[in-house]
Design a protein around this motif. Structure first.
Motif, PDB file in Angstrom:
ATOM      1  N   LYS A 159       4.600   4.904  -6.775  1.00 56.22           N
ATOM      2  CA  LYS A 159       5.497   3.548  -5.999  1.00 56.22           C
ATOM      3  C   LYS A 159       6.509   4.725  -4.876  1.00 56.22           C
ATOM      4  N   PRO A 160       4.853   5.194  -4.376  1.00 57.07           N
ATOM      5  CA  PRO A 160       5.262   5.348  -2.603  1.00 57.07           C
ATOM      6  C   PRO A 160       5.789   4.407  -1.977  1.00 57.07           C
ATOM      7  N   ALA A 161       6.772   4.810  -0.821  1.00 55.03           N
ATOM      8  CA  ALA A 161       7.489   3.615   0.104  1.00 55.03           C
ATOM      9  C   ALA A 161       6.806   2.933   1.112  1.00 55.03           C
ATOM     10  N   LYS A 162       5.885   3.666   1.527  1.00 56.22           N
ATOM     11  CA  LYS A 162       4.905   3.532   2.449  1.00 56.22           C
ATOM     12  C   LYS A 162       3.529   3.283   1.812  1.00 56.22           C
ATOM     13  N   THR A 163       2.700   2.733   2.061  1.00 48.38           N
ATOM     14  CA  THR A 163       1.567   2.551   1.720  1.00 48.38           C
ATOM     15  C   THR A 163       0.419   2.639   2.800  1.00 48.38           C
ATOM     16  N   PHE A 164      -1.614   2.673   3.040  1.00 51.98           N
ATOM     17  CA  PHE A 164      -1.886   2.995   4.030  1.00 51.98           C
ATOM     18  C   PHE A 164      -3.361   2.158   3.745  1.00 51.98           C
ATOM     19  N   SER A 165      -3.661   1.496   4.896  1.00 49.07           N
ATOM     20  CA  SER A 165      -4.701   0.528   4.394  1.00 49.07           C
ATOM     21  C   SER A 165      -5.822   0.608   5.736  1.00 49.07           C
ATOM     22  N   VAL A 166      -7.440   0.607   5.871  1.00 49.89           N
ATOM     23  CA  VAL A 166      -7.994   0.309   7.280  1.00 49.89           C
ATOM     24  C   VAL A 166      -8.992  -0.812   6.205  1.00 49.89           C
ATOM     25  N   GLY A 167      -9.519  -1.110   7.640  1.00 47.40           N
ATOM     26  CA  GLY A 167     -10.623  -2.506   7.476  1.00 47.40           C
ATOM     27  C   GLY A 167     -11.535  -2.275   8.807  1.00 47.40           C
ATOM     28  N   PHE A 168     -12.788  -3.438   7.875  1.00 48.12           N
ATOM     29  CA  PHE A 168     -13.602  -3.574   9.458  1.00 48.12           C
ATOM     30  C   PHE A 168     -13.544  -5.752   9.736  1.00 48.12           C
ATOM     31  N   ALA A 169     -13.010  -5.508  10.819  1.00 45.43           N
ATOM     32  CA  ALA A 169     -13.277  -6.994  11.188  1.00 45.43           C
ATOM     33  C   ALA A 169     -14.862  -7.885  10.828  1.00 45.43           C
ATOM     34  N   VAL A 170     -15.150  -7.965   9.797  1.00 46.91           N
ATOM     35  CA  VAL A 170     -16.325  -8.048   9.345  1.00 46.91           C
ATOM     36  C   VAL A 170     -16.445  -8.885   8.032  1.00 46.91           C
ATOM     37  N   ASP A 171     -16.593  -9.923   8.043  1.00 45.77           N
ATOM     38  CA  ASP A 171     -16.517 -10.444   6.584  1.00 45.77           C
ATOM     39  C   ASP A 171     -17.061  -9.568   5.299  1.00 45.77           C
ATOM     40  N   GLY A 172     -16.485  -8.914   4.413  1.00 46.54           N
ATOM     41  CA  GLY A 172     -16.980  -8.438   3.270  1.00 46.54           C
ATOM     42  C   GLY A 172     -16.548  -7.131   3.609  1.00 46.54           C
ATOM     43  N   PHE A 173     -16.218  -6.808   4.538  1.00 45.42           N
ATOM     44  CA  PHE A 173     -15.578  -5.333   4.947  1.00 45.42           C
ATOM     45  C   PHE A 173     -14.218  -4.414   5.366  1.00 45.42           C
ATOM     46  N   ASP A 174     -13.300  -5.597   4.633  1.00 47.94           N
ATOM     47  CA  ASP A 174     -11.533  -5.263   4.648  1.00 47.94           C
ATOM     48  C   ASP A 174     -11.236  -5.742   3.184  1.00 47.94           C
ATOM     49  N   GLU A 175     -11.023  -4.693   2.392  1.00 48.28           N
ATOM     50  CA  GLU A 175      -9.977  -4.975   1.719  1.00 48.28           C
ATOM     51  C   GLU A 175      -8.487  -4.492   1.932  1.00 48.28           C
ATOM     52  N   SER A 176      -8.236  -4.563   3.175  1.00 48.04           N
ATOM     53  CA  SER A 176      -7.307  -4.282   3.185  1.00 48.04           C
ATOM     54  C   SER A 176      -6.304  -5.171   3.159  1.00 48.04           C
ATOM     55  N   VAL A 177      -6.788  -6.497   2.935  1.00 47.21           N
ATOM     56  CA  VAL A 177      -6.600  -7.203   2.514  1.00 47.21           C
ATOM     57  C   VAL A 177      -5.435  -7.395   1.463  1.00 47.21           C
ATOM     58  N   TYR A 178      -5.917  -7.305  -0.091  1.00 49.25           N
ATOM     59  CA  TYR A 178      -6.089  -6.521  -1.238  1.00 49.25           C
ATOM     60  C   TYR A 178      -4.439  -5.845  -1.070  1.00 49.25           C
ATOM     61  N   ALA A 179      -4.996  -4.620  -0.389  1.00 46.36           N
ATOM     62  CA  ALA A 179      -4.617  -3.730  -0.318  1.00 46.36           C
ATOM     63  C   ALA A 179      -2.309  -4.322  -0.157  1.00 46.36           C
ATOM     64  N   LYS A 180      -2.768  -4.894   1.043  1.00 50.33           N
ATOM     65  CA  LYS A 180      -1.013  -5.364   1.308  1.00 50.33           C
ATOM     66  C   LYS A 180      -0.385  -6.585   0.408  1.00 50.33           C
ATOM     67  N   GLU A 181      -1.404  -6.980  -0.231  1.00 58.10           N
ATOM     68  CA  GLU A 181      -1.093  -8.008  -1.129  1.00 58.10           C
ATOM     69  C   GLU A 181      -0.543  -7.064  -2.821  1.00 58.10           C
ATOM     70  N   LEU A 182      -1.077  -6.457  -2.771  1.00 55.79           N
ATOM     71  CA  LEU A 182      -0.802  -5.531  -4.045  1.00 55.79           C
ATOM     72  C   LEU A 182       0.331  -4.920  -3.108  1.00 55.79           C
ATOM     73  N   SER A 183       1.007  -4.599  -2.512  1.00 53.87           N
ATOM     74  CA  SER A 183       2.427  -3.603  -1.651  1.00 53.87           C
ATOM     75  C   SER A 183       3.784  -4.829  -1.497  1.00 53.87           C
ATOM     76  N   ASP A 184       2.811  -6.018  -1.168  1.00 51.08           N
ATOM     77  CA  ASP A 184       4.137  -6.365  -1.381  1.00 51.08           C
ATOM     78  C   ASP A 184       4.666  -6.791  -2.880  1.00 51.08           C
ATOM     79  N   ILE A 185       3.603  -7.045  -3.784  1.00 47.54           N
ATOM     80  CA  ILE A 185       4.040  -7.221  -5.412  1.00 47.54           C
ATOM     81  C   ILE A 185       5.100  -5.790  -5.533  1.00 47.54           C
ATOM     82  N   LEU A 186       4.639  -4.266  -4.825  1.00 45.87           N
ATOM     83  CA  LEU A 186       4.995  -3.955  -5.842  1.00 45.87           C
ATOM     84  C   LEU A 186       6.564  -3.526  -5.157  1.00 45.87           C
TER      85      LEU A 186
END
Length: 636
Positions: free
Chosen positions: A297-324
């Motif tokens: 449960k770190p207070a802050k999480t960090f993610s990166v991605g690329f604006a190309v279909d199939g090359f951006d997992e940061s959306v999943y990281a944001k969703e899990l961060s919101d859940i946690l």
């Protein structure tokens, strides 16, 4: 985090000369520790340390003042070791003893055996001010780097092949430290490329040999310590940690319980100081970083991605961060940013490095360093728990691989030259032993492809099998899965994954910790039967089962993706095609490669005839590295 550099020198340098040299060398690694610096010198040695926090502001010496330590890393069982040493009568100078002091007192008590008692990520040297000898060690899996340079004295190294004549007037020089770039500031260092390194790099995508791309500079391998005899100018290297697999056929639920407790305990050990320092977390859409974030449960999480279909997992990281209920920061990297930062990435890596994921990690670390000093990361899970796609087998391939080898070898022989057909790849792969085709998680080109584009001075008869055979021979009686895992732990993990994890986070003065990559976790993982690791083509099966208990199933069961980069798509754009073409056309390129063959590869890719993206990037990364270190002399 921190770093150090030093040299033993018998060339009668004055104290002022030594002071100037070590200061310049230490300045070269300032990124490893912006908190401050300290030095130690006598008639024979000069050592510099860069430190962040928390470390004492001066070198740590023992009570008798005859031992001094310079340390980089983190010891996670320091409290236990300190208690043990206190019971044995050791008195600690500092009330809150640093890891440096604990290792030094431990060396006084246990000698060379101290390395095997440590649980953590570390590299260090201990200097004896009376004998002028050195003892040093690198952690069990190679999280922290350690390099050394030896001159052309024939007694210089028992395990290394003879080298050509080195720099003049450099007799009896031994340089050591966290990063090679600092060595180049020593006047006795001869900057010369190791010609044997390039071909293997083109195959593996990272520097795979013990001797680095700089001639006479070697890596101290993971799980090893060394003793350097100053008077004899002799280096002895000893392996203190052996990777061993001893499968135990316990019940599945029993393993679930043991692994769960061990992982949670390791995360606790790696975050013991969370009340003193804010710890963040790298977070992708994968199970490893998600598991750590869900527990720590770190207070802050960090993610990166690329604006190309199939090359951006940061959306999943944001969703899990919101859940946690964690605060998530993310960055989308543009194609221009990617290309612009490549010289910087190659500079910090010391040697040419062609894993595309290094670039997003650099941006990720840079972003995280603006908010925290420490980040947790998921390295080690795929190696310990069989997470790579290459480890999984379909039902058909599993059945076929059990047929007699003579039959599979025969089928490969008669179908190899036939046109492509469904099933040919299976027949080809399993018609040979794992030792013949497996090189790890990267196989950019084979021996003949590498020789085909290399100039005569750099092509050779060395094969990738000459590199891998050393490790396969040590597990010749084990299963194919263990053979693959063993090779990855010695080659892929320290030379690729952990190299980028250290160099590109340190470049931004960020400390990273990998709770899964822990010797106590490996002690459990090394006993797990294959049937619990891989099931129905699902890799890391038992780890995912544990993860399912604490996080949503879409994260626990998501297939491994990693830091994927759309480089192959960018190369089909004229702008980036021309960037590579112009680089390939520079005069110095002819020293290494046959230019016409590089142009053919580039045009094939641009015109959609072949996907040469990984091969082109591997060549391009090397050329950028060479320009930084040999053509432009650090100007990045």
């Amino acid at each position: 985090m921190g770093g150090f550099v030093g040299f033993l020198d018998n060339n009668n340098l004055s104290q002022d000369e030594k002071n100037n040299i070590i200061k310049q060398m230490n300045d070269k690694i300032i990124h490893r520790g912006t908190g401050g610096e300290s030095f130690f010198m006598d008639d024979n040695i000069a050592i510099g340390l860069r430190y962040g926090m928390p470390v004492p502001p001066s070198p740590i010496l023992n009570k008798n003042k005859n031992l001094v330590i310079f340390f980089d890393g983190r010891i996670y069982n320091s409290k236990e070791i300190k208690a043990e040493l206190t019971e044995k009568g050791h008195v600690f100078e500092f009330p809150e003893a640093s890891d440096s002091e604990i290792v030094l007192r431990g060396y006084e008590e246990y000698g060379d055996e101290i390395a095997s008692k440590l649980r953590g990520a570390f590299s260090f040297v201990i200097y004896n001010t009376e004998t002028h000898d050195l003892f040093g060690a690198r952690d069990h899996f190679g999280v922290k780097p350690f390099y050394y340079y030896v001159d052309d004295n024939p007694r210089r190294l028992r395990t290394a092949p003879p080298s050509e004549k080195g720099a003049e007037n450099n007799k009896n020089i031994f340089i050591f430290g966290s990063e090679i770039k600092s060595f180049l500031l020593h006047p006795g260092f001869k900057k010369e490329i190791n010609k044997n390194a390039l071909k293997m790099y083109l195959i593996f995508q990272y520097p795979v040999l013990e001797e680095t791309f700089f001639k006479n500079v070697f890596k101290l391998q993971q799980g090893c310590y060394f003793n350097y005899n100053f008077k004899e100018h002799d280096l002895k290297i000893t392996r203190y940690f052996n990777i061993e697999y001893n499968t135990e056929n316990k019940a599945y639920e029993e393993y679930i319980d043991i692994i769960d407790k061990t992982l949670k305990s390791s995360i606790e050990y790696h975050t013991r100081d969370k009340s003193d320092v804010e710890i963040g977390g790298f977070l992708s859409g994968g199970v490893d970083s998600s598991f750590i974030a869900s527990i720590a449960k770190p207070a802050k999480t960090f993610s990166v991605g690329f604006a190309v279909d199939g090359f951006d997992e940061s959306v999943y990281a944001k969703e899990l961060s919101d859940i946690l209920k964690l605060e998530n920061y993310k960055k989308i990297i543009s194609s221009d940013e990617f290309f612009d930062v490549l010289p910087t990435v190659q500079y910090y890596c010391d040697e040419p490095y062609a894993n595309l994921s290094g670039v997003p990690l650099y941006f990720l670390s840079k972003m995280a360093a603006e908010h925290v000093k420490v980040c947790l990361t998921g390295e080690g899970s795929d190696e310990f728990f069989s997470g790579y796609t290459e480890f999984a087998e379909s039902r058909l391939s599993g059945f076929y691989s059990k047929l007699p080898f003579w039959f599979r070898k025969f089928m490969r022989k008669i179908t190899k030259s036939l046109p492509d057909f469904k099933g040919k790849n299976l027949l080809n792969k399993y018609g040979q032993k794992v030792e013949d085709y497996y090189t790890g998680q990267a196989f950019i080109m084979d021996d003949s492809e590498a020789n085909n584009i290399l100039n005569d001075n750099y092509k050779n008869n060395m094969s990738y099998k000459d590199v891998t055979k050393i490790y396969f021979d040590k597990v010749r009686d084990k299963s194919d899965l263990i053979k693959k895992s063993y090779l990855d732990l010695f080659l892929w993990l320290p030379n690729d994954i952990l190299l980028k994890a250290d160099k590109l986070t340190a470049a931004n003065s960020l400390e990273v910790r990998a709770p899964i990559l822990d010797k106590e976790v490996f002690a459990v993982a090394s006993k797990i039967p294959k049937k619990y690791l891989i099931k129905n083509k699902i890799t890391k099966y038992i780890f995912r089962e544990i993860a399912n208990k604490i996080m949503p199933p879409e994260w626990a069961n998501r297939k491994k993706v990693g830091f994927t980069v759309p480089f192959r798509f960018w190369l089909k754009e004229e702008k980036y095609y021309n960037i590579l073409k112009n680089t390939f056309n520079e005069d110095f390129v002819s020293e290494f490669f046959i230019k016409d063959k590089l142009f053919v590869m580039l045009d094939e890719h641009f015109n959609g005839k072949k996907n040469n993206g990984r091969k082109l990037y591997t060549v391009y990364a090397f050329l950028i590295w060479y320009k930084v270190y040999f053509e432009d002399n650090f100007r990045i």
